[in-house]
Design an enzyme around this catalytic site. Sequence first.
Site, PDB file in Angstrom:
ATOM      1  N   SER A 198      42.633  30.371  29.665  1.00  0.00           N
ATOM      2  CA  SER A 198      43.158  31.253  30.541  1.00  0.00           C
ATOM      3  C   SER A 198      43.624  30.675  32.008  1.00  0.00           C
ATOM      4  O   SER A 198      42.671  30.184  32.707  1.00  0.00           O
ATOM      5  CB  SER A 198      42.291  32.425  30.727  1.00  0.00           C
ATOM      6  OG  SER A 198      42.299  33.252  31.996  1.00  0.00           O
ATOM      7  N   HIS A 253      47.011  31.598  28.106  1.00  0.00           N
ATOM      8  CA  HIS A 253      46.871  33.075  28.539  1.00  0.00           C
ATOM      9  C   HIS A 253      47.088  33.126  30.005  1.00  0.00           C
ATOM     10  O   HIS A 253      46.648  32.536  30.952  1.00  0.00           O
ATOM     11  CB  HIS A 253      45.377  33.491  28.397  1.00  0.00           C
ATOM     12  CG  HIS A 253      44.990  34.841  28.472  1.00  0.00           C
ATOM     13  ND1 HIS A 253      44.860  35.816  27.407  1.00  0.00           N
ATOM     14  CD2 HIS A 253      44.066  35.262  29.531  1.00  0.00           C
ATOM     15  CE1 HIS A 253      44.672  36.972  27.805  1.00  0.00           C
ATOM     16  NE2 HIS A 253      44.066  36.585  29.129  1.00  0.00           N
ATOM     17  N   ASP A 310      46.893  35.755  32.948  1.00  0.00           N
ATOM     18  CA  ASP A 310      46.293  36.897  33.557  1.00  0.00           C
ATOM     19  C   ASP A 310      46.960  37.619  34.659  1.00  0.00           C
ATOM     20  O   ASP A 310      47.003  36.909  35.908  1.00  0.00           O
ATOM     21  CB  ASP A 310      44.913  36.633  33.736  1.00  0.00           C
ATOM     22  CG  ASP A 310      43.814  36.688  32.745  1.00  0.00           C
ATOM     23  OD1 ASP A 310      44.147  37.602  31.892  1.00  0.00           O
ATOM     24  OD2 ASP A 310      43.280  35.862  32.571  1.00  0.00           O
ATOM     25  N   MET A 359      47.226  40.519  37.541  1.00  0.00           N
ATOM     26  CA  MET A 359      46.354  41.314  38.136  1.00  0.00           C
ATOM     27  C   MET A 359      46.947  42.104  39.291  1.00  0.00           C
ATOM     28  O   MET A 359      47.466  41.436  40.252  1.00  0.00           O
ATOM     29  CB  MET A 359      44.955  40.555  38.516  1.00  0.00           C
ATOM     30  CG  MET A 359      44.544  39.822  37.361  1.00  0.00           C
ATOM     31  SD  MET A 359      42.720  39.516  37.458  1.00  0.00           S
ATOM     32  CE  MET A 359      42.434  38.744  39.027  1.00  0.00           C
ATOM     33  N   HIS A 415      48.632  39.059  29.789  1.00  0.00           N
ATOM     34  CA  HIS A 415      47.567  39.931  29.943  1.00  0.00           C
ATOM     35  C   HIS A 415      47.846  40.895  31.012  1.00  0.00           C
ATOM     36  O   HIS A 415      47.585  40.327  32.144  1.00  0.00           O
ATOM     37  CB  HIS A 415      46.263  39.353  29.847  1.00  0.00           C
ATOM     38  CG  HIS A 415      44.868  40.222  29.765  1.00  0.00           C
ATOM     39  ND1 HIS A 415      43.826  39.673  30.264  1.00  0.00           N
ATOM     40  CD2 HIS A 415      44.971  41.753  29.610  1.00  0.00           C
ATOM     41  CE1 HIS A 415      42.886  40.982  30.297  1.00  0.00           C
ATOM     42  NE2 HIS A 415      43.619  41.796  29.723  1.00  0.00           N
ATOM     43  N   MET A 426      46.686  43.323  33.568  1.00  0.00           N
ATOM     44  CA  MET A 426      45.827  44.096  34.175  1.00  0.00           C
ATOM     45  C   MET A 426      46.286  44.737  35.219  1.00  0.00           C
ATOM     46  O   MET A 426      45.967  44.653  36.239  1.00  0.00           O
ATOM     47  CB  MET A 426      44.450  43.130  34.380  1.00  0.00           C
ATOM     48  CG  MET A 426      43.773  42.502  33.387  1.00  0.00           C
ATOM     49  SD  MET A 426      42.393  41.421  33.785  1.00  0.00           S
ATOM     50  CE  MET A 426      43.466  39.959  33.955  1.00  0.00           C
ATOM     51  N   MET A 433      37.602  43.095  25.831  1.00  0.00           N
ATOM     52  CA  MET A 433      37.378  42.221  26.972  1.00  0.00           C
ATOM     53  C   MET A 433      35.873  42.363  26.889  1.00  0.00           C
ATOM     54  O   MET A 433      35.070  43.408  26.770  1.00  0.00           O
ATOM     55  CB  MET A 433      37.558  43.200  28.158  1.00  0.00           C
ATOM     56  CG  MET A 433      39.282  43.056  28.355  1.00  0.00           C
ATOM     57  SD  MET A 433      39.932  41.544  28.773  1.00  0.00           S
ATOM     58  CE  MET A 433      38.939  41.144  30.149  1.00  0.00           C
ATOM     59  N   GLY A 440      34.694  33.613  35.072  1.00  0.00           N
ATOM     60  CA  GLY A 440      33.295  33.076  35.404  1.00  0.00           C
ATOM     61  C   GLY A 440      32.142  34.293  35.271  1.00  0.00           C
ATOM     62  O   GLY A 440      31.040  34.059  35.699  1.00  0.00           O
ATOM     63  N   ASP A 499      37.968  38.092  25.142  1.00  0.00           N
ATOM     64  CA  ASP A 499      38.504  37.522  26.484  1.00  0.00           C
ATOM     65  C   ASP A 499      37.469  37.814  27.667  1.00  0.00           C
ATOM     66  O   ASP A 499      37.037  38.769  27.773  1.00  0.00           O
ATOM     67  CB  ASP A 499      39.662  38.157  27.091  1.00  0.00           C
ATOM     68  CG  ASP A 499      40.092  37.522  28.427  1.00  0.00           C
ATOM     69  OD1 ASP A 499      39.724  36.553  28.730  1.00  0.00           O
ATOM     70  OD2 ASP A 499      41.177  38.076  29.052  1.00  0.00           O
ATOM     71  N   SER A 508      36.886  29.607  32.540  1.00  0.00           N
ATOM     72  CA  SER A 508      36.017  28.659  33.286  1.00  0.00           C
ATOM     73  C   SER A 508      35.550  27.533  32.265  1.00  0.00           C
ATOM     74  O   SER A 508      35.736  26.368  32.636  1.00  0.00           O
ATOM     75  CB  SER A 508      35.096  29.321  34.101  1.00  0.00           C
ATOM     76  OG  SER A 508      34.716  30.675  33.548  1.00  0.00           O
TER      77      SER A 508
END
Length: 223
Positions: free
Chosen positions: A10, A35, A37, A39, A70, A72, A142, A150, A180, A203
């Site tokens: 990710s 991946h 992400d 947001m 992904h 979000m 999720m 993290g 994930d 992480s």
Amino acid sequence: MEKTDLIVPSLLSADFLHLKREMDNIAHLGLKRVHFDVMDGNFVEEISFGQPLFRALFERYRKRLSFDVHLMVRDYKRHLLSFLELGAREITIHYEAVRDFKDVEKIRNKHPELSLGLALSPETDVSRVLSLYDLFDRFLVMSVVPGKAGQAFLPQSLEKIKRLSLFRRENNLSYRIEVDGGINPETGRECLLAGADQLVCGSAFFHSEDKEGFLRSFLGKEN
Ligand code: DX5
Ligand code: ZN
């Protein structure tokens, strides 16, 4: 190492100051996808990155890596169509952002090229999504509250994976099960035992000094 799509790094945890080096390294390690992400500061608290960065990375790496986007975001329709337009073919939206699944069905019918995933946040019961199996190619469990890298793996996620896996087997279905959040060699192996097919790892992957060893340990081949 053989090419594998079991682990999907990710990029949220990548070293942004050396993103090209990170991408080259991922491809070099034999991983098949990354991946991405997205947001929006609304569906989740923070804002990560979006279309401009995707455009730059996709153009340069599309031949070597697949991109697993992904979303979000609250306004999933707008962003889904926009990423599709940019060339993304694997996109995951959130159950909690969808008001009417008929809208998803329309998008599906119009875009057969799209491989669509449905993510479930920790508060969403798995029984809510099982009946939606024919609309999606993947379910993304999720295993942390979405929005930050993290965090610690939530053990109750294993039950969800098992339910999805059992339902798939009992009904002879073929959707993939992705997980994930909080994935490391230990939690990852538990997810695989529960029936997961693909693990997103932020992480733990990027902070690992010996990435080849790290990947091997997932496969249970460390010595
Ligand atoms: C969390 C993101 C994840 C995150 C995973 O909201 O969707 O993809 O980057 O990071 P780790 O592996 O650190 O939990
Ligand atoms: Zn993610």
